[in-house]
Design a protein around this motif. Sequence first.
Motif, PDB file in Angstrom:
ATOM      1  N   ARG A 152       2.330   2.178  -3.413  1.00  0.00           N
ATOM      2  CA  ARG A 152       1.403   3.230  -4.297  1.00  0.00           C
ATOM      3  C   ARG A 152       1.105   4.514  -3.675  1.00  0.00           C
ATOM      4  O   ARG A 152       1.110   5.208  -4.517  1.00  0.00           O
ATOM      5  N   PHE A 153       1.161   4.451  -2.299  1.00  0.00           N
ATOM      6  CA  PHE A 153       1.089   5.881  -1.840  1.00  0.00           C
ATOM      7  C   PHE A 153       2.350   6.687  -2.236  1.00  0.00           C
ATOM      8  O   PHE A 153       2.024   7.825  -2.688  1.00  0.00           O
ATOM      9  N   TYR A 185      -1.819   3.845  -9.125  1.00  0.00           N
ATOM     10  CA  TYR A 185      -1.840   4.915  -7.979  1.00  0.00           C
ATOM     11  C   TYR A 185      -2.984   4.509  -7.030  1.00  0.00           C
ATOM     12  O   TYR A 185      -3.778   3.683  -7.353  1.00  0.00           O
ATOM     13  N   LEU A 186      -2.701   4.959  -5.866  1.00  0.00           N
ATOM     14  CA  LEU A 186      -3.679   4.555  -4.566  1.00  0.00           C
ATOM     15  C   LEU A 186      -5.240   5.289  -5.100  1.00  0.00           C
ATOM     16  O   LEU A 186      -5.086   6.355  -5.562  1.00  0.00           O
ATOM     17  N   VAL A 200       0.777  -1.222   0.073  1.00  0.00           N
ATOM     18  CA  VAL A 200       0.097   0.076   0.118  1.00  0.00           C
ATOM     19  C   VAL A 200       1.037   1.284   0.058  1.00  0.00           C
ATOM     20  O   VAL A 200       0.655   2.225  -0.816  1.00  0.00           O
ATOM     21  N   GLN A 219      -8.850   5.684  -0.577  1.00  0.00           N
ATOM     22  CA  GLN A 219      -7.700   5.283   0.246  1.00  0.00           C
ATOM     23  C   GLN A 219      -6.838   6.348   0.611  1.00  0.00           C
ATOM     24  O   GLN A 219      -6.418   6.606   1.758  1.00  0.00           O
ATOM     25  N   MET A 220      -6.493   7.177  -0.322  1.00  0.00           N
ATOM     26  CA  MET A 220      -5.581   8.198  -0.382  1.00  0.00           C
ATOM     27  C   MET A 220      -6.296   9.226   0.678  1.00  0.00           C
ATOM     28  O   MET A 220      -5.565   9.800   1.537  1.00  0.00           O
ATOM     29  N   SER A 242       1.820   7.820  -5.719  1.00  0.00           N
ATOM     30  CA  SER A 242       0.895   8.870  -5.787  1.00  0.00           C
ATOM     31  C   SER A 242       1.288  10.230  -5.093  1.00  0.00           C
ATOM     32  O   SER A 242       0.650  11.106  -5.475  1.00  0.00           O
TER      33      SER A 242
END
Length: 325
Positions: free
Chosen positions: A52-53, A79-80, A49, A84-85, A56
Amino acid sequence: MGNAFETCKNCEKSFKQGFSFCPYCGQKANDQLTVSVLFYNTISNYFSVDARFFKSFIPLMFKPGYLASRFVEGKRLLYLHPAQMYLFISVVFFFLFSFISRTQVEKVNNVLSSNEIPVIVHDSLKRQVIDSLKHVETTEYILKNEFSFNERKVDSLIAINAPDEQIYEAMGMEADVGFFRKKLYVQILKFYKQRNGGSLLEAFYDSVPIAMFFLLPIFAFILKLLYFKSIPFSYHLVFSLYFFAFVFMVFSLLVLIDLIWEPHSWINLLVILLITIYFYIAVLQFYRRNKLNSLFKSFIALFSFVLMVVPLAIVFMFMAAFFLY
């Protein structure tokens, strides 16, 4: 001679031996639970996770509108996810902000116990809440506007454990008072007895995440009204999630600065200007309109949200905190 089969411990389906992973659910075949496996799975899932964070993060901060555009175009695994972001960054922000809010709660309680007036110069939101406490005097407790009562008389009734109804009468509450007004008297007396304004402030802060849960869709709806013929509401919601993720990221950095040293007022102004410019560029890139059209609609969206929606939300949050604490 037939091929041997084995059964997946997760989905309990059978498959031929030789597969490293179950072809049905993806779990590793013959995965024995050891301490190393347990921590490897935990760390690998966590950093998958995070990867991807971080991938992003740069576009979120320095390429306004880019992540939202890629997401609605179908590139949704690179990307996140916007939700979730937003959730991840908002949790980080409220965690960091809890250090400041805890200090403010303690300060309010200490000030009330010493009958002094709190002074907060660097946070306008805190100032709005604390302003409601500025009419406390040492010889007589006075709540401006419609409520006032003699402090010594009320203190005497409290000292002898008089019924609350008798205290309300001493405070000036009429017998035929309505429900809402009586509720105000109840909360005022509760506040006066406890001298615990920090709880009220803490309840207000706790209501902010809940308020944002409603404010974000409202912001997306404002954008929908401005672009009602163009794209579906879900697209505006994606844009709003990424934008507020950026806002919370900037606020998180501001809180970190505040925890290290008290920033000057010009930093707050710079942050407001930065967010405004970011929003304009994001609108320009995401909605693909000309610069003048994007500038006009950016102004309308921010004006509607900041000057109309947010003040109403603050009032409702304050009232909710007042009645629930």
